[in-house]
Design an enzyme around this catalytic site. Structure first.
Site, PDB file in Angstrom:
ATOM      1  N   SER A  85       3.692   1.742  -1.836  1.00  0.00           N
ATOM      2  CA  SER A  85       4.575   1.554  -0.695  1.00  0.00           C
ATOM      3  C   SER A  85       5.979   1.996  -1.059  1.00  0.00           C
ATOM      4  O   SER A  85       6.379   1.929  -2.235  1.00  0.00           O
ATOM      5  CB  SER A  85       4.610   0.075  -0.281  1.00  0.00           C
ATOM      6  OG  SER A  85       5.643  -0.186   0.642  1.00  0.00           O
ATOM      7  N   TYR A 112       6.375  -8.736  -2.801  1.00  0.00           N
ATOM      8  CA  TYR A 112       5.608  -7.507  -2.543  1.00  0.00           C
ATOM      9  C   TYR A 112       6.152  -6.318  -3.338  1.00  0.00           C
ATOM     10  O   TYR A 112       5.396  -5.600  -4.000  1.00  0.00           O
ATOM     11  CB  TYR A 112       5.675  -7.216  -1.050  1.00  0.00           C
ATOM     12  CG  TYR A 112       4.886  -6.025  -0.575  1.00  0.00           C
ATOM     13  CD1 TYR A 112       3.495  -6.060  -0.505  1.00  0.00           C
ATOM     14  CD2 TYR A 112       5.535  -4.861  -0.141  1.00  0.00           C
ATOM     15  CE1 TYR A 112       2.775  -4.980  -0.027  1.00  0.00           C
ATOM     16  CE2 TYR A 112       4.820  -3.777   0.335  1.00  0.00           C
ATOM     17  CZ  TYR A 112       3.443  -3.843   0.392  1.00  0.00           C
ATOM     18  OH  TYR A 112       2.732  -2.764   0.871  1.00  0.00           O
TER      19      TYR A 112
END
Length: 260
Positions: free
Chosen positions: A147, A160
């Site tokens: 990501s 995250y």
């Protein structure tokens, strides 16, 4: 010239090629599985949710499902043996992901470890199961969905972001070792994609795209032999530039842009 060569052997023809997608019950993984099946690949999907995998298999003749939890090392090893025996290991794609927004005021060690287990350690477990085969074959490809949240620290990404940063570093290090052996490695860094993972976000998500668009970009990247596949470019290029800024500028810009 050497610098103009593709990073990986380009994959343009999927007919009969085996692809194992891990974390493919929804989102980018599912959309990519559908695109690969349409292109003629032999698709195996894995995830924890058996009913969602079965829905895919029922509507995509020839596809197979192997129910598996990426937190279970033994289950991953058994699944890898099954895929290798029944279809071979040409391409392995790690799409499993977990996300909950977190800030320091809401810190939870349990949540931090949950993110680590699914987003990063799960990938390590898969590598243990597939690397010996890929290296012995001197061919194949392994791909990780990371990501843009792994580029630099971002607000609400306390749990995250670090796991995705680790995955980026892992893919880069693997490339050094596997590329000379004929095994391709690709790193996929999406921006915001309309998936269950981000459905609970309460902040604007610029350049939001569909999972189908993401799948199209991934197959395009594989076709070009790219190492770093990132999209949508109008968003990810900005974040790539932000990686180069000194911290004083970076923190100021992100705070100003997010209001945090």
């Amino acid at each position: 010239m050497h610098f103009l060569k593709p990073f990986n052997p380009p994959i343009a023809d999927w007919q009969g090629r085996s692809v194992w997608l891990i974390g493919a019950s929804s989102g980018i993984g599912l959309a990519t599985a559908k695109a690969l099946h349409a292109a003629g690949a032999k698709v195996v999907v894995s995830a924890r949710k058996a009913e969602l995998l079965q829905q895919f298999v029922d509507t995509h003749p020839g596809a197979q499902a192997v129910v598996m939890d990426v937190s279970d090392t033994a289950a991953i090893a058994e699944a890898a043996k099954y895929v290798q025996t029944h279809q071979g290991l040409d391409v392995v794609m790690y799409c499993a992901g977990y996300y909950q927004a977190m800030r320091a005021s809401d810190y939870s060690l349990i949540e931090m470890q949950r993110h680590l287990d699914v987003n990063y350690t799960g990938a390590l477990r898969v590598l243990e199961a597939v690397l010996p085969t890929l290296i012995a074959n001197g061919a194949g490809h392994i791909s990780f969905i990371s990501s843009v949240a792994g580029f630099r620290g971002l607000p609400q990404s306390l749990a995250y972001g670090p796991t995705k940063a680790a995955l980026i570093n892992l893919a880069e290090a693997l490339y050094y070792d596997l590329s000379p052996r004929g095994v391709g490695v690709s790193l996929i860094n999406p921006g915001f994609v309309e998936t269950p993972l981000v459905a609970g976000n309460d902040f604007p998500m610029p350049a939001l795209i569909s999972p189908e668009r993401a799948a199209t970009e991934i197959l395009k990247g594989w076709r070009k032999g790219e190492f770093h596949i990132h999209f949508p470019k109008r968003f990810t290029r900005v974040l790539l530039l932000l990686r180069l800024l000194p911290y004083r500028w970076y923190f100021a810009l992100v705070r100003g842009g997010t209001g945090m």
